[in-house]
Design an enzyme around this catalytic site. Structure first.
Site, mmCIF file in Angstrom:
data_model
loop_
_atom_site.group_PDB
_atom_site.id
_atom_site.type_symbol
_atom_site.label_atom_id
_atom_site.label_comp_id
_atom_site.label_asym_id
_atom_site.label_seq_id
_atom_site.Cartn_x
_atom_site.Cartn_y
_atom_site.Cartn_z
ATOM 1 N N GLY B 31 0.845 -1.177 0.000
ATOM 2 C CA GLY B 31 0.000 0.000 0.000
ATOM 3 C C GLY B 31 0.875 1.218 0.000
ATOM 4 O O GLY B 31 2.088 1.134 -0.139
ATOM 5 N N LYS B 37 0.846 0.042 7.002
ATOM 6 C CA LYS B 37 1.253 -1.364 6.857
ATOM 7 C C LYS B 37 2.031 -1.866 8.059
ATOM 8 O O LYS B 37 1.727 -2.895 8.630
ATOM 9 C CB LYS B 37 2.156 -1.531 5.624
ATOM 10 C CG LYS B 37 1.452 -1.486 4.339
ATOM 11 C CD LYS B 37 2.331 -1.957 3.213
ATOM 12 C CE LYS B 37 3.750 -1.501 3.227
ATOM 13 N NZ LYS B 37 4.124 -0.159 3.245
ATOM 14 N N SER B 38 3.094 -1.110 8.380
ATOM 15 C CA SER B 38 3.952 -1.556 9.470
ATOM 16 C C SER B 38 3.169 -1.618 10.782
ATOM 17 O O SER B 38 3.348 -2.528 11.575
ATOM 18 C CB SER B 38 5.147 -0.619 9.602
ATOM 19 O OG SER B 38 5.943 -0.687 8.433
ATOM 20 N N THR B 111 6.172 -5.056 2.489
ATOM 21 C CA THR B 111 6.813 -4.512 1.298
ATOM 22 C C THR B 111 6.653 -3.002 1.242
ATOM 23 O O THR B 111 5.665 -2.456 1.711
ATOM 24 C CB THR B 111 6.231 -5.155 0.024
ATOM 25 O OG1 THR B 111 4.828 -4.910 0.013
ATOM 26 C CG2 THR B 111 6.472 -6.646 0.014
ATOM 27 N N LYS B 166 -7.769 2.779 9.036
ATOM 28 C CA LYS B 166 -8.042 4.086 9.658
ATOM 29 C C LYS B 166 -9.537 4.402 9.646
ATOM 30 O O LYS B 166 -9.947 5.554 9.483
ATOM 31 C CB LYS B 166 -7.232 5.201 8.962
ATOM 32 C CG LYS B 166 -5.731 4.874 8.907
ATOM 33 C CD LYS B 166 -4.870 6.048 8.561
ATOM 34 C CE LYS B 166 -3.401 5.592 8.459
ATOM 35 N NZ LYS B 166 -2.468 6.655 8.128
ATOM 36 N N SER B 472 33.950 -17.839 -63.302
ATOM 37 C CA SER B 472 34.419 -19.172 -63.712
ATOM 38 C C SER B 472 33.282 -20.025 -64.256
ATOM 39 O O SER B 472 33.515 -21.028 -64.928
ATOM 40 C CB SER B 472 35.082 -19.880 -62.523
ATOM 41 O OG SER B 472 34.153 -20.010 -61.462
ATOM 42 N N SER B 542 34.326 -18.482 -52.427
ATOM 43 C CA SER B 542 34.968 -19.096 -51.251
ATOM 44 C C SER B 542 36.450 -19.365 -51.491
ATOM 45 O O SER B 542 36.856 -20.512 -51.622
ATOM 46 C CB SER B 542 34.222 -20.379 -50.833
ATOM 47 O OG SER B 542 33.934 -21.208 -51.930
#
Lengths: 271, 635
Positions: B31, B37-38, B111, B166, B472, B542
């Site tokens: 978020g 969050k924490s 996170t 909240k 050739s 070649s």
């Protein structure tokens, strides 16, 4: 593989033996001795390594030994810095290891909670928490620049209870110090320490009494706090731990030295 | 670990056995910065009695010193572990926390909310089963909420909790809650996959609806957050998928034992199962599942084991052992989604290391087809990918790898990109699908061989390598020969300087280095054509023996026929069909074979053709007879 002889090391070693079976783990064990480990730890270490037929490297910081560094004379912080942190760096440099396994767990301490499973250290073994590689799925990036090394923490996501539970399930042998027994102990700076040899200053040693104690973690004997206990079996020990009201590292003097002390030590190269 | 569980005191053995049986839920909290969050995690730890007295004492002291809650406990301080975070009040890195209740064990990845740490959020999401999206009831759905929802669901998370936090600050008003839920549901239409979205009104600070339903929200009938976390069904999806085991290590303790060690990524395996090793495509039968605690009758996803095979088939680290009946695809070109995680933007065309499973290969990443707008999931124009940007692109690998699309299998459909210079992990990737199926060729190679392809055409695959000076007569003879072969029903193709230099080799000039590369590419194309069973007529000057030798070495035994179109220089120069000799003599063309660049004639060609006094048709006839004599086909 860093081998500290403690319960987490015992679990990590057990996992390594299982992982490589029927081969043997293709790496040696490294014990960074400080000269102040419990004698029982050293006896246990030597017997275990012999039984398993593994290679053991023991390193001690000879500079520190020459200076006579010890916890009583120099204090816990300086002793740990010289004998443990510097000793470890010396050992890794001496053998030129580019990777080392450690038994640290994220639930031990707040800054450990952010450490990667594969943690890259700079040429000076420093840890930069802002430059950690993202670890996605189970894809670990182990590529290193010249001079860098990495620490691998396979027990990152284990909790203390997981460790005990695994020891119980797999019947892993531990140093007897984890179990309660009558031992001579004395209070030193608020920590109950064991008189493991005659290097405890006489003025402190004289106050020693014998109590039934055990240890939750094992390190240098003057820095490892004992807890009073009657738990003599594994189940008793686990039961006590689950019912206790203090954390595992509470007995460790070094964590309290200063705020954010573990994070700072880790940046300086502590495991 | 102060788990208030009477069983601990009464019967520790029974408690431990019950604990061992508890399932594990991994979830993330994400978020915006101030969404709490924490605080929520601190609250979960506190309410599940996971905080020790010494930690609590430190917390109380810290709360008074730097806390934002006056004299009350600031739970966020419990979680924000790094010194920088405590000072700045933000969570900059993923922190993992562990707790357990009577019903379940949990690992929560806390996170970061800041946009600049989106990659850290993705890190946490990659191993999670559920996501708690924190929403500030006063602010509603923000850009970050949308971005985090998209990252979480792209990475395969199906269970989303909308933690509308909240609520105490909006008077526990149901209308506020309902409006946010409606907003989110409208947005969620664009999210990929079948989702389980559960909105819960909470207050992390006050503890509302965290461990039990609170009286403050009588209008809310759903579960408390903890109820939900304890009971959400995590399908053991990995076990039901087909067997995949990336090989970590070939286990060879002695000459009598050869096993393959690794962790099962998905599915299950039993002795007697038929498996296929990829990318080789070889099949065999499992004989044993070896572990240090004895052989197993069965192993499932998540277990680390060593397998032994009935047959000695080539398998090494990085290979995937898979169910023979449901093997993964093998490919070297993919369409993928990338989340860029480096400050250095993607450099299209640059080579990176790609790590998938236990295999690391070199990969070229092309320019993105488009970006993905993380607010709307809509396609956006993108020429590169910057830090935290998501885009769709294609990649090409140096070697094919086995894979499943990410939507089918999270472990075999995912990869990371590593910068070759800095070794940083620069992107995470999800495989959508392969652009071509090298896979099918690999395993069908067991049935439809190159020999079968030639036999189908009633011929033997052969390269006729015409070498000789410019003018050739190489191309004239090759054309005449092809007409004859075509008339006979043979399958042929001509590779000559003109058709190859206009396309495949148009980036090459005429320096010696370029001539070598020219021949290398042509030889490889010719080799592929022989694999397809064709008779390939290669008409290249070649001039160097070494390069012709390289071409010969590339072909299967006996499939290379060197034909020297032996026309003397003066004759060729006299013919000068394209006027090139004249220009070379005038110095207008440099490095011209025979003039200022050497021609090394073959020492032992299979055939030497004299063109002086012989027509191209006669020469073709001569070659035809030679081929029939060699058994390339029957006339």
């Amino acid at each position: 593989m860093l081998y500290s002889i403690g319960k987490d090391s015992a679990v990590m070693l057990h996992l390594a033996i299982k992982a490589f079976y029927p081969s043997r783990p293709p790496f040696p064990l490294l014990h960074v001795d400080t000269g102040w480990k419990f004698r029982e730890m050293i006896t246990f270490r030597d017997r275990k390594v012999k039984e398993l037929g593994l290679e053991l490297l023991v390193h001690i910081n000879e500079d520190g030994v020459r200076e006579g560094v010890g916890p009583f004379s120099h204090g816990s912080a300086y002793h740990t810095d010289v004998m443990k942190t510097a000793g470890l760096k010396q050992a890794l440099d001496k053998y030129g290891f580019d990777a080392a396994f450690g038994g640290a767990r994220r639930d031990e301490e707040k800054s450990r909670a952010k450490e990667r499973i594969i943690s890259v250290r700079t040429a000076g073994h420093r840890w930069d928490p802002k430059r950690q590689r993202p670890e996605i799925w189970n894809l670990y990036n182990t590529r290193l620049q010249k001079g860098e090394s990495l620490r691998a923490f396979p027990l990152s996501n284990w909790t203390e209870l997981d460790i005990w539970q695994y020891i119980r399930r797999e019947n892993i042998e531990l140093v007897p110090l984890y179990f309660a027994a009558p031992r001579p102990v004395v209070d030193w700076n608020g920590t109950m320490i064991m008189l493991d040899d005659d290097r405890v200053p006489p003025d402190i040693a004289v106050q020693a009494t014998t109590k039934s104690v055990r240890f939750r973690t094992l390190g240098c004997y003057p820095l490892t706090g004992a807890v009073e206990s009657t738990a003599t079996t594994l189940d008793d020990v686990i039961q006590e731990i689950l019912l206790t009201t203090t954390s595992e590292r509470q007995g460790r003097a070094i964590d309290k030295d200063q705020a954010a002390s573990m994070e700072k030590k880790k940046q300086e190269g502590y495991f | 670990m102060r788990l208030h569980d009477d069983l601990i005191a009464e019967d520790i053995g029974a408690y431990l056995e019950a604990h061992e049986q508890k399932s594990l839920l991994r979830f993330i909290t994400c978020g915006s910065v101030d969404d709490g969050k924490s605080t929520l995690i601190g609250r979960l730890l506190y309410d599940s009695k996971m905080i020790f007295e010494d930690q609590l004492a430190t917390l109380e002291a810290d709360s008074k010193k730097v806390g934002t809650q006056g004299d009350s406990i600031d739970f966020a301080l419990l979680v924000d572990g790094l010194a920088a975070e405590r000072e700045q009040g933000i969570t900059i890195d993923v922190a993992y926390r562990f707790f357990a209740t009577q019903k379940r064990k949990f690992i929560v990845a806390d996170t970061p909310g800041h946009e600049q740490y989106t990659r850290n959020m993705a890190t946490g999401a990659s191993t999670a089963d559920a996501a708690i999206l924190m929403i500030d009831a006063r602010k509603g759905i923000l850009t970050q909420t949308r971005r985090h929802s998209i990252i979480a669901t792209l990475l395969g998370i199906r269970h989303l909790v909308l933690a509308i936090n909240k609520m105490d600050l909006v008077g526990y008003e149901q209308s506020v809650y309902d409006a946010i839920v409606a907003d989110y549901q409208a947005f969620a239409e664009v999210l990929p996959g079948k989702l389980d979205i559960v909105p819960i009104p909470i207050s992390a600070l006050a503890g509302t609806n965290i461990t039990e339903r609170s009286p403050e929200t009588p209008w809310y009938a759903g579960p408390s957050l903890m109820d939900y976390l304890e009971t959400v069904e995590i399908a053991k999806e990995a076990e039901t998928l087909p067997l995949r085991m990336p090989v970590q290590w070939v286990n060879r303790p002695n000459l009598d034992f050869r096993g393959f060690s690794g962790q099962i990524a998905s599915g299950r395996v039993r002795p007697g199962d038929r498996i296929r090793s990829l990318p080789s495509g070889r099949e065999t039968t499992i004989t044993r599942i070896v572990t240090a605690s004895g052989d197993l009758d069965e192993a499932v996803a998540g277990q680390s084991i060593t397998l032994t095979f009935a047959d000695e088939i080539d398998t090494s680290r990085g290979d995937v052992i898979a169910a023979a009946t449901q093997p993964p695809e093998v490919s070297d070109q993919f369409q993928v989604k990338l989340l860029w995680m480096s400050e250095q933007p993607l450099l299209p065309g640059r080579r990176y290391f790609l790590k998938s499973g236990t295999r690391t290969v070199s990969a070229t990443v092309n320019a993105p087809k488009h970006g993905i707008d993380v607010n709307t999931m809509a396609d956006t124009a993108a020429r590169t990918l910057e830090l935290n940007q998501i885009g769709v692109t294609t990649i090409a690998l140096e070697q094919p790898i086995p894979f499943d699309p990410y939507t089918d299998n999270r472990l075999t459909g995912s990869f990371i990109l590593i910068d070759r210079q800095t070794n940083d992990t620069v992107a995470l990737g999800l495989i959508d699908f392969s652009l071509r199926r090298a896979a099918n060729i690999h395993w069908q190679a067991l049935d439809i061989t190159r020999e079968a392809l030639a036999e189908q055409k009633n011929q033997q695959a052969t390269v006729l390598w015409f070498t000789g000076l410019s003018g050739s007569g190489k191309s004239t003879i090759a054309n005449a020969l092809q007409k004859r072969l075509y008339a006979m029903g043979r399958h042929t193709f001509i590779l000559d300087g003109d058709n190859v230099r206009h396309g495949l080799n148009r980036d090459l000039g005429f320096t010696d280095a370029d001539r070598v590369e020219n021949i290398r590419r042509v030889s490889n194309v010719a080799r592929l054509m022989t694999d397809a069973g064709l008779i390939v007529l290669v008409s290249f000057i070649s001039p160097f023996r070494a390069e012709r030798q390289m071409a010969r070495a590339l072909m299967a035994e006996g499939e290379f026929i060197e034909i020297h179109v032996d026309t003397p220089l003066d004759v060729a120069e006299q013919r000068d069909v394209k006027g090139l000799y004249k220009k070379a003599r005038a110095g207008e063309i440099r490095n011209f074979t025979g003039i200022d660049s050497p021609y090394e004639p073959p020492l032992n060609p299979e055939l030497r053709i004299n063109t002086v006094g012989q027509s191209a048709e006669d020469a073709a006839e001569e070659i035809l007879k030679f081929l029939a004599w060699r058994g390339v086909f029957e006339i």
